[in-house]
Scaffold this motif. Structure first.
Motif, PDB file in Angstrom:
ATOM      1  N   ALA A  65      -6.432   4.647  -4.742  1.00 24.14           N
ATOM      2  CA  ALA A  65      -6.935   5.176  -3.477  1.00 24.14           C
ATOM      3  C   ALA A  65      -6.200   6.456  -3.073  1.00 24.14           C
ATOM      4  O   ALA A  65      -6.822   7.412  -2.595  1.00 24.14           O
ATOM      5  CB  ALA A  65      -6.779   4.121  -2.380  1.00 24.14           C
TER       6      ALA A  65
ATOM      7  N   ALA B  70      -5.484  -6.439 -10.895  1.00 21.21           N
ATOM      8  CA  ALA B  70      -4.541  -5.320 -11.008  1.00 21.21           C
ATOM      9  C   ALA B  70      -4.529  -4.755 -12.423  1.00 21.21           C
ATOM     10  O   ALA B  70      -4.466  -3.540 -12.635  1.00 21.21           O
ATOM     11  CB  ALA B  70      -3.139  -5.780 -10.608  1.00 21.21           C
TER      12      ALA B  70
ATOM     13  N   ASP C 168     -11.862   0.335 -11.758  1.00 18.51           N
ATOM     14  CA  ASP C 168     -10.996   0.399 -10.579  1.00 18.51           C
ATOM     15  C   ASP C 168     -11.589  -0.399  -9.424  1.00 18.51           C
ATOM     16  O   ASP C 168     -10.885  -1.166  -8.746  1.00 18.51           O
ATOM     17  CB  ASP C 168     -10.798   1.851 -10.138  1.00 18.51           C
TER      18      ASP C 168
ATOM     19  N   LEU D 108      -1.790  -5.139  -4.793  1.00 18.54           N
ATOM     20  CA  LEU D 108      -2.364  -3.984  -4.102  1.00 18.54           C
ATOM     21  C   LEU D 108      -1.773  -2.669  -4.583  1.00 18.54           C
ATOM     22  O   LEU D 108      -2.318  -1.602  -4.283  1.00 18.54           O
ATOM     23  CB  LEU D 108      -2.128  -4.106  -2.588  1.00 18.54           C
TER      24      LEU D 108
ATOM     25  N   ALA E  52     -10.145  -3.837  -7.790  1.00 21.21           N
ATOM     26  CA  ALA E  52      -9.832  -3.932  -6.362  1.00 21.21           C
ATOM     27  C   ALA E  52     -10.509  -5.144  -5.735  1.00 21.21           C
ATOM     28  O   ALA E  52      -9.926  -5.841  -4.893  1.00 21.21           O
ATOM     29  CB  ALA E  52     -10.272  -2.654  -5.651  1.00 21.21           C
TER      30      ALA E  52
ATOM     31  N   THR F 239       0.839  -1.203   0.000  1.00 20.36           N
ATOM     32  CA  THR F 239       0.000   0.000   0.000  1.00 20.36           C
ATOM     33  C   THR F 239       0.873   1.251   0.000  1.00 20.36           C
ATOM     34  O   THR F 239       0.591   2.225  -0.718  1.00 20.36           O
ATOM     35  CB  THR F 239      -0.929   0.003   1.233  1.00 20.36           C
TER      36      THR F 239
ATOM     37  N   ALA G 104      -8.536  -8.301  -3.935  1.00 20.28           N
ATOM     38  CA  ALA G 104      -8.840  -8.698  -2.562  1.00 20.28           C
ATOM     39  C   ALA G 104      -9.212 -10.176  -2.491  1.00 20.28           C
ATOM     40  O   ALA G 104      -8.751 -10.909  -1.605  1.00 20.28           O
ATOM     41  CB  ALA G 104      -9.973  -7.829  -2.009  1.00 20.28           C
TER      42      ALA G 104
ATOM     43  N   ALA H 283      -7.582  -2.672 -12.942  1.00 19.32           N
ATOM     44  CA  ALA H 283      -7.471  -1.366 -12.293  1.00 19.32           C
ATOM     45  C   ALA H 283      -6.534  -0.438 -13.056  1.00 19.32           C
ATOM     46  O   ALA H 283      -6.718   0.779 -13.078  1.00 19.32           O
ATOM     47  CB  ALA H 283      -6.981  -1.533 -10.852  1.00 19.32           C
TER      48      ALA H 283
ATOM     49  N   VAL I 277      -4.133  -0.696  -6.807  1.00 20.30           N
ATOM     50  CA  VAL I 277      -5.301  -0.358  -5.998  1.00 20.30           C
ATOM     51  C   VAL I 277      -4.968   0.789  -5.052  1.00 20.30           C
ATOM     52  O   VAL I 277      -5.736   1.745  -4.890  1.00 20.30           O
ATOM     53  CB  VAL I 277      -5.785  -1.591  -5.208  1.00 20.30           C
ATOM     54  N   SER I 278      -3.785   0.700  -4.419  1.00 15.62           N
ATOM     55  CA  SER I 278      -3.350   1.768  -3.534  1.00 15.62           C
ATOM     56  C   SER I 278      -3.126   3.069  -4.300  1.00 15.62           C
ATOM     57  O   SER I 278      -3.416   4.162  -3.791  1.00 15.62           O
ATOM     58  CB  SER I 278      -2.057   1.361  -2.820  1.00 15.62           C
TER      59      SER I 278
END
Length: 316
Positions: free
Chosen positions: A258, A139, A272, A251, A276, A18, A280, A142, A254-255
């Motif tokens: 975010a 991924a 997106d 991640l 995610a 992250t 997960a 995203a 995704v991070s």
């Protein structure tokens, strides 16, 4: 024998990736700073922080120094996982978009799920490999697929190789040196390499006094994305194994989404959010799956007993 789910390793891997994912948005604050000079400063500052922590953390006052073999691994790690990775990323952006680069690097979980167990002399876990494919798909979704030239794709593959080496080359040295020293030594080795690269690319303009926002961005990259993220990532790598830890690389995009949203630079799209969700799901399935036992070592062949010797031994 299976390795049970390790909460500390799971939390550490998720936190580290992250932090790394936030690099994309934060890098916008240092977009005008010389790239390789900035990276050299980042790793030099991180190495200083990590060595200071290592010195105060040594309870007995003794320093663990790498052996020649460990120096070779650390140098290869820094040259590939830090220096070559950054060079490939910078050059790839000239021929292709961030989406393509991110999609290629998103295949890290698959490579780690296959290569990690082989280095430990065990078979890849089918559940982890399937989970890695799910994470990679999420991924990539995203990131978006993007486009670019063949040269950009090759450079993206080079960055992928660097990302994989960053973890796999650390595995042999982590048991003795520990996460703190591996992080410190690799950052210290990478800093002069990147400075030389910057001198070749930018000449005397490789370094300059940063502006206020640039200073804040470099400080964040040095402390959070390098010092903290490296340390907890290598700790998680030893606890989870390369294959399961590699799942958390999904991640990163995704991070990035975010962080971009948190800074008010954009809003997540449906792709997106779907990506995610896939990441997960893949991580949860892969981390909770049982780990196949390593292949048993071959039993030693008993030595023949010489004539006249007592049973179970040889005459002197």
């Amino acid at each position: 024998m299976t390795r049970p789910t390790n909460p500390r390793g799971t939390l550490g891997a998720a936190t580290a990736m992250t932090c790394v994912g936030s690099l994309t948005a934060v890098s916008a604050t240092i977009a005008g700073y010389p790239v390789f000079g900035g990276q050299a400063v980042r790793y030099a500052v991180a190495a200083l922080i990590l060595f200071l922590v290592a010195r105060f953390a040594a309870r007995d006052g003794r320093r663990t120094r790498p052996t020649p073999r460990e120096w070779a691994y650390l140098t290869a790690l820094a040259a590939t996982g830090l220096v070559a990775f950054n060079v490939c990323i910078v050059l790839a952006t000239r021929d292709t978009g961030p989406a393509t680069i991110g999609t290629v690097i998103a295949t890290v979980p698959i490579v780690m799920a296959l290569a990690g167990p082989l280095l430990e002399r065990r078979r890849p876990a089918p559940a982890v490999v399937v989970s890695a494919c799910v994470v990679t798909a999420g991924a990539a979704l995203a990131n978006g697929l993007g486009g670019g030239t063949a040269r950009g794709l090759l450079l993206s593959l080079g960055a992928l190789g660097g990302e994989v080496c960053f973890s796999l080359l650390a595995v042999p040295v982590l048991p003795r040196l520990g996460p703190l020293r591996v992080s410190a030594y690799s950052a210290a080795i990478a800093a002069p390499m990147l400075l030389v690269t910057g001198l070749v690319a930018d000449g005397r303009g490789v370094l300059r006094v940063p502006t206020g926002p640039e200073f804040a961005g470099l400080a964040y990259l040095s402390v959070v994305v390098t010092s903290i993220a490296f340390l907890i990532w290598y700790d998680a790598l030893g606890r989870l194994g390369a294959d399961r830890a590699g799942l958390f690389a999904g991640l990163i995009p995704v991070s990035a989404v975010a962080t971009t949203m948190a800074l008010g630079l954009g809003r997540p799209s449906a792709a997106d959010l779907a990506g995610a969700g896939l990441v997960a799901a893949g991580v949860v399935i892969g981390v909770r799956s049982p780990r196949p036992a390593a292949a048993p070592a071959p039993e030693p062949v008993p030595e023949p007993v010489e004539a006249g010797a007592p049973e179970g031994g040889r005459t002197l």
